[in-house]
Structures are given as C-alpha cells and as structure tokens.
Motif scaffolding. Sequence first.
Motif, mmCIF file in Angstrom:
data_model
loop_
_atom_site.group_PDB
_atom_site.id
_atom_site.type_symbol
_atom_site.label_atom_id
_atom_site.label_comp_id
_atom_site.label_asym_id
_atom_site.label_seq_id
_atom_site.Cartn_x
_atom_site.Cartn_y
_atom_site.Cartn_z
ATOM 1 N N GLN A 170 -18.657 7.771 1.597
ATOM 2 C CA GLN A 170 -17.779 6.958 1.050
ATOM 3 C C GLN A 170 -16.278 7.110 0.852
ATOM 4 O OE1 GLN A 170 -18.411 4.014 1.229
ATOM 5 N NE2 GLN A 170 -17.538 2.756 -0.706
ATOM 6 N N GLN A 171 -16.800 8.393 -0.442
ATOM 7 C CA GLN A 171 -15.761 8.770 -0.739
ATOM 8 C C GLN A 171 -14.148 9.679 0.787
ATOM 9 O OE1 GLN A 171 -16.857 12.509 -3.018
ATOM 10 N NE2 GLN A 171 -18.213 10.305 -4.757
ATOM 11 N N GLN A 172 -15.104 10.023 1.881
ATOM 12 C CA GLN A 172 -13.790 10.215 2.334
ATOM 13 C C GLN A 172 -13.391 8.728 2.927
ATOM 14 O OE1 GLN A 172 -15.957 12.711 5.801
ATOM 15 N NE2 GLN A 172 -14.258 11.808 7.388
ATOM 16 N N ALA A 173 -13.968 7.600 2.848
ATOM 17 C CA ALA A 173 -13.163 6.897 3.332
ATOM 18 C C ALA A 173 -12.901 5.950 2.611
ATOM 19 C CB ALA A 173 -14.524 5.232 3.860
ATOM 20 N N ARG A 174 -12.407 6.038 1.693
ATOM 21 C CA ARG A 174 -11.540 5.642 0.454
ATOM 22 C C ARG A 174 -10.102 6.680 0.526
ATOM 23 N NH1 ARG A 174 -15.915 4.658 -3.926
ATOM 24 N NH2 ARG A 174 -16.837 2.783 -3.704
ATOM 25 N N ARG A 175 -10.402 7.959 0.394
ATOM 26 C CA ARG A 175 -9.614 9.035 0.457
ATOM 27 C C ARG A 175 -8.821 8.465 2.090
ATOM 28 N NH1 ARG A 175 -8.630 13.269 3.783
ATOM 29 N NH2 ARG A 175 -7.363 15.095 2.641
ATOM 30 N N GLN A 176 -8.912 8.712 3.147
ATOM 31 C CA GLN A 176 -8.543 7.898 4.561
ATOM 32 C C GLN A 176 -7.692 6.589 4.374
ATOM 33 O OE1 GLN A 176 -10.995 7.252 7.662
ATOM 34 N NE2 GLN A 176 -9.595 6.607 8.656
ATOM 35 N N GLN A 177 -8.137 5.970 3.997
ATOM 36 C CA GLN A 177 -7.529 4.441 3.371
ATOM 37 C C GLN A 177 -6.308 4.672 2.905
ATOM 38 O OE1 GLN A 177 -10.795 1.919 1.711
ATOM 39 N NE2 GLN A 177 -10.949 0.872 4.432
ATOM 40 N N ALA A 202 -2.262 4.392 4.149
ATOM 41 C CA ALA A 202 -1.523 3.418 3.185
ATOM 42 C C ALA A 202 -0.056 4.457 2.890
ATOM 43 C CB ALA A 202 -2.088 3.214 2.395
ATOM 44 N N LEU A 203 -0.361 5.573 2.766
ATOM 45 C CA LEU A 203 0.833 6.360 1.613
ATOM 46 C C LEU A 203 2.035 6.571 3.006
ATOM 47 C CD1 LEU A 203 -0.746 8.636 -0.350
ATOM 48 C CD2 LEU A 203 1.166 6.841 -0.924
ATOM 49 N N CYS A 204 1.051 6.811 4.041
ATOM 50 C CA CYS A 204 1.605 7.470 5.427
ATOM 51 C C CYS A 204 2.074 5.982 6.349
ATOM 52 C CB CYS A 204 0.610 7.531 6.973
ATOM 53 S SG CYS A 204 0.072 9.930 6.036
ATOM 54 N N ALA A 205 1.187 5.376 5.848
ATOM 55 C CA ALA A 205 1.924 3.346 6.446
ATOM 56 C C ALA A 205 3.127 3.329 6.302
ATOM 57 C CB ALA A 205 1.595 2.793 6.876
ATOM 58 N N ALA A 206 3.680 3.842 4.265
ATOM 59 C CA ALA A 206 4.919 3.215 3.821
ATOM 60 C C ALA A 206 5.737 3.672 3.422
ATOM 61 C CB ALA A 206 4.175 2.855 2.359
ATOM 62 N N SER A 207 5.554 4.959 4.823
ATOM 63 C CA SER A 207 6.425 6.407 4.774
ATOM 64 C C SER A 207 7.495 5.626 5.887
ATOM 65 C CB SER A 207 6.242 7.999 5.283
ATOM 66 O OG SER A 207 6.917 8.308 5.053
ATOM 67 N N ASP A 240 -7.277 13.510 12.168
ATOM 68 C CA ASP A 240 -8.311 13.263 11.839
ATOM 69 C C ASP A 240 -7.691 12.290 10.730
ATOM 70 O OD1 ASP A 240 -10.797 11.449 10.642
ATOM 71 O OD2 ASP A 240 -11.575 12.742 11.584
ATOM 72 N N THR A 241 -7.096 10.939 10.464
ATOM 73 C CA THR A 241 -6.798 11.188 8.628
ATOM 74 C C THR A 241 -7.785 11.250 7.613
ATOM 75 O OG1 THR A 241 -6.793 8.767 8.933
ATOM 76 C CG2 THR A 241 -4.869 9.740 9.100
ATOM 77 N N GLY A 242 -9.847 11.038 8.325
ATOM 78 C CA GLY A 242 -10.380 11.337 7.128
ATOM 79 C C GLY A 242 -10.377 12.916 6.801
ATOM 80 N N ARG A 271 -3.798 -4.255 -1.628
ATOM 81 C CA ARG A 271 -2.948 -2.675 -1.715
ATOM 82 C C ARG A 271 -3.934 -1.624 -0.864
ATOM 83 N NH1 ARG A 271 -3.730 -0.071 -7.822
ATOM 84 N NH2 ARG A 271 -2.954 1.653 -6.704
ATOM 85 N N HIS A 272 -4.470 -2.699 0.490
ATOM 86 C CA HIS A 272 -5.827 -2.005 0.792
ATOM 87 C C HIS A 272 -5.066 -2.131 2.415
ATOM 88 C CE1 HIS A 272 -8.492 0.293 -0.611
ATOM 89 N NE2 HIS A 272 -8.731 -0.655 -1.519
ATOM 90 N N ARG A 273 -3.868 -1.208 2.760
ATOM 91 C CA ARG A 273 -4.336 -1.629 4.966
ATOM 92 C C ARG A 273 -2.786 -2.705 4.674
ATOM 93 N NH1 ARG A 273 -6.588 1.469 8.322
ATOM 94 N NH2 ARG A 273 -9.165 2.623 7.158
ATOM 95 N N ARG A 274 -1.713 -2.551 3.846
ATOM 96 C CA ARG A 274 -0.914 -3.469 4.385
ATOM 97 C C ARG A 274 0.321 -3.066 5.641
ATOM 98 N NH1 ARG A 274 -1.051 -8.552 0.702
ATOM 99 N NH2 ARG A 274 1.303 -8.408 2.397
#
Length: 577
Positions: A6-13, A17-22, A56-58, A574-577
């Motif tokens: 679960q923590q890994q999933a949150r970190r991946q998201q 999100a940061l990479c997509a914003a970049s 693998d972003t996770g 704030r998730h995956r926009r």
Amino acid sequence: MSASAQQQARRQQRIEALCAASLRALTGRRDLHYRGRRLYQGEARLPTHAPHLRLDTGQAAFADCRAAADGMALRLLHSDARWHREHCPEGAVERLVFELLEQLRVETLAPADMPGMAANLRRRFDAWSRDFCRSGLTEGSLGLLLYTVAQMCWSRLHARPVLEETEDYIEGTRASLVGDLGTPLAGIRRHRRDQAAYAEHALAIARVVGERVRAERAEAGQGEEDGEIEETVEEGFALLLDFDEADQEGEGLATAKSGRSKAFEDAELAYRVYTTRYDREVSAASLVRRALLHENRERLDRAIAEQGINVPRLARRLGQVLWRPRPDGWAFGEEEGHIDGRRLAQLVSSPTERRLFYRDQYRLGTDCIVSFLIDCSGSMKHHSEPVAMMVDSLIRALEMIGARTELLGFTTGAWNGGRAYQEWMSRGRPRHPGRLNGLCHMVFKDADRSWRRARRDVGALLKPDLFREGIDGEAVDWACERLLARTETRRILIVISDGCPADSATNLANDAYYLDNHLKEVVARRTREGQVEILGLGVGLDLSPFYRRCLATDMSQALDTHLFDEIVELIGGRHRR
C-alpha cells in the motif's frame, strides 16, 4: 495487498503525479498523464522508445523517474512522431537501433539553461549501462554488439567518453565497427538538430548493425541452444525498447489489465446490447428481508465503532476541499463598500460617521453532489464489509458539510448470461451480439434521502447474494445520467471496484476486452463533456487504465485516518490529474 505494498502504491502515485506535472510544464501539453504505469496524451498511449527510460515507477528512485520524464519531454518537443514512423525500417534489429538513436538525438537538445535535465539523463544512461552489463545480456555476441553501438552513438552525440567501467570490455567490438560506422557517427553528431538529415545517418548505422547480426548468425551456424541464448538477448533488448508493448509488472501493486477489443473496434466503437428485456433498476432494500437489513445495520455499526472512525474530523477535511464561498445577503453598517442611501442622513447629523456602506456577505457552503457507485461483482463480496464501512462514513461526513450523496450499485441479473444468453443461443448464436446478460442497477440511497433515513438500506451491501458479475460501462453511464438530472453545480462520481468489467457470456460471445473498451469509451466521453467528475477507487487494484483520477486502497487493513486523507485528496483532485 500488504501494508508495504500500500505504501509502495502511494509512493508510485505521488511520483507519477510529479513526473506528469513536469512533463506538462516542459511541453505545454495539458493532457499528459500516467495511467497503468504508462504515459498517455489524452486517451492515446505514448510508447517509451529507449531502454534507459523504461522504469517501474513503483521501484525506481525518484531521480531516475524524473530523468525518464525529461527524456519523454524532449522526445515530444523535438521529434516528429509521424515522420519517424514513416521512415522507421522494417527489420527488427534495424528498428531497435533506429528507435534508440532518435531518443539519443533528442536528449542532446536539452536546453542550455536547464543543466539539471542533461545531468539527469546522463546519470540515467550510465546507470542503465551498468545494469545492462551486470544482467548478463552482453555475454552473447548480439547483446555485446547492440550495447557497443549504444555506447558509441551516445558518446559521439554528447562528445563524452564511453562508460569507463565497460570501456575495455567493448574495445574489440568497438574497433571492428569503426570502419563501417565512422562516417555515419560523424553525421549524427553534425545533424542532430535536423531530424530528416540525422535519420539518413541513423538508418545507415541501423543497416550496418542488421547486416552484421545476420552475417554472424549465417557464418556461425549456431546450434539450437546458442540460438535460444541469442534470441533471449534480442527479446530482452526489444522489450526494453517497447516494441512488443509488454506490460511492466511491479511487485505489490496489481494494475488492472486491459487491451484492445477487435469486436469493439470492428463495430466502430459502437457498443451493442443484445436485449434490454431483462434489465432492471431496483431499490436494494427490496432485495433483502427487513429483519436481515436490521441485523446487517447493527453489524455495520459495531464494525464502525470498533474502527474508531472520526467522522467529524473527516467532515472538516472534506469541507476544506468542497466548501466554496456562497452569497449570503448583505452586511450593513460597514466602513467601506457600496454607499447605503438610507444612511446618508446620518452623515448630515454626524459628519464623522463612517459606517455608511454595505457590502456582500458570504458564508462557506457546498453546492455539490457525490455519488458512490459500487461494483457488486462476485469478487467484491469479500470486501463488502470494509467498503460499506468506508462509504457509510463518507456519506455521513459529506452530509455534515451540506453535500448531497447517493449510493448506487451494479451487478447482473444472473450468472453466465442468464435468460439473455439462453435467448441468444436459441436464435442460432448470431455473431457479435454485444452485451449478453441482464443488468441489475441497485439504489441503496438516493440523493433526496438523508443518511438517517437510508442508513438501514446501506446494510443491504452485506448480503452476498447480490454480488454476481459486473458490466461497468453501462453502470457509469447510468450513474452519470442520474447526476445530470440534479441541479447541483458540482457533480462527482466515485466508482469503487476491485477489477475489470467481467461478464462471462459477453466475453465468450465477443472477446475478452469488449467490456473493458466500452468502459474506457464511456469514461473518456463523460470526461470530455466535463459535467461529471469521475474518480476510481481501486480495492487492492490500480484502476488507472480506466480512470485518470484514481486511488488504490487496501481494504484488508484497518480504515485508518491516512486512507480517508488519501480519499479526500482524490476528491480534491490531487491524484493522477
């Protein structure tokens, strides 16, 4: 899904999100986003063409993910994708090399005022080079040849030495290639800013490598075992270059699997329904005995009390993202604002009086409706209690801040197609019948009923017999139509599911991804219309292949504050926009 997963999933998201914003900031393309660990522009998937950018972003470090985002941004900015596809060679090895060289070209065009971007890409290429050698892929002649060409071209394009750790290892292969690649290597350096001129030299390099591979195999007359080794190396390199578009499987977080439906595409994306005769929309409470509803409600109340869910705190957090200032009349006797004509006489009698104005008065409120649509397929019955607890708490909190709420569910009328399937069979099984089952859309709580009046009906979620199969696309359409009939200015639909759409009869009569493709089409269409915000809440699953804004949750763990905070952030966008 474990707590660490679960923590890994949150970190991946967060990283995606940061990479997509970049990426959006660098390219100016607002519709870039990650779904299912892949980059999309709108609804079109963007392949990653270079091995050093496949991550693998996770699992990967954030610096590596940022480098991959920088590389993709440069590719989108400086490469004409259509022209590149038209001139891409046909041979597998030639395509490998040509794709790699185009990515290496655009990476040399990093802006001079962004030295960090060039440093990110350089470090990422060095790290990939070390990993490639240590993986054993350079033990065969093909792997060594491809690796050497990659190092030579990168070195020439960037005017930097090859990786020192492997310089001696590739020296023999490098020396044998100099005579054939000397002129093209000089050409790619000279024309790196001109895609068409660069491509001529890149194609020449690709042809040399392709000819060498074929010549080596012909001369060696390699045995079956050697051939399998070389094929493994080539496939490993090709998969890294995304030719087979293989899905990356991360550890811990499962991602919903989806693909292309030939039946759906052949019908020009027109979804078909064999018959609607057996479809129904019912009140969920009518499907459960009254005594069982009371028993289930008491069971749900006990479970919520044991969890210790702080509903008032959750309401405050939801209010922070949903409350908006709303007009609430006028405030009189103010020292600034609009002049109040009724008080001008006071100015004559008391020249020092300043409270002669009035202005707008606002209060925080919400003109919003949130609809929860629960997938009542067979696998969800194992999560029915934690899902019911979560939804019940969210509905209570939302109503505390003045938002309207609705609780819906969807399943099928029967297992394995039921009467619709039998009718299709009796008529000679015509081709491509479309959906082959009756729908059962259930209303647990409608928007005009308060939680206090509908709390007993929520207990119907705990009845296992309601859970059969799931046809998500039509359910999302149905829920959106219900929301559009409302007058609230903001409409939010939260789909809670633990898997892909599944109806065995429909899949057998069409193909495995028929319902998946329809769900994608519905979500994309409704998102374009912009009247309903559609969010995905995955139960132990990443639903990003279907929903741009989604969150993976672990219902096997306690419903803690952090989970509700994540859901609030999802609603807040704030998730995956």
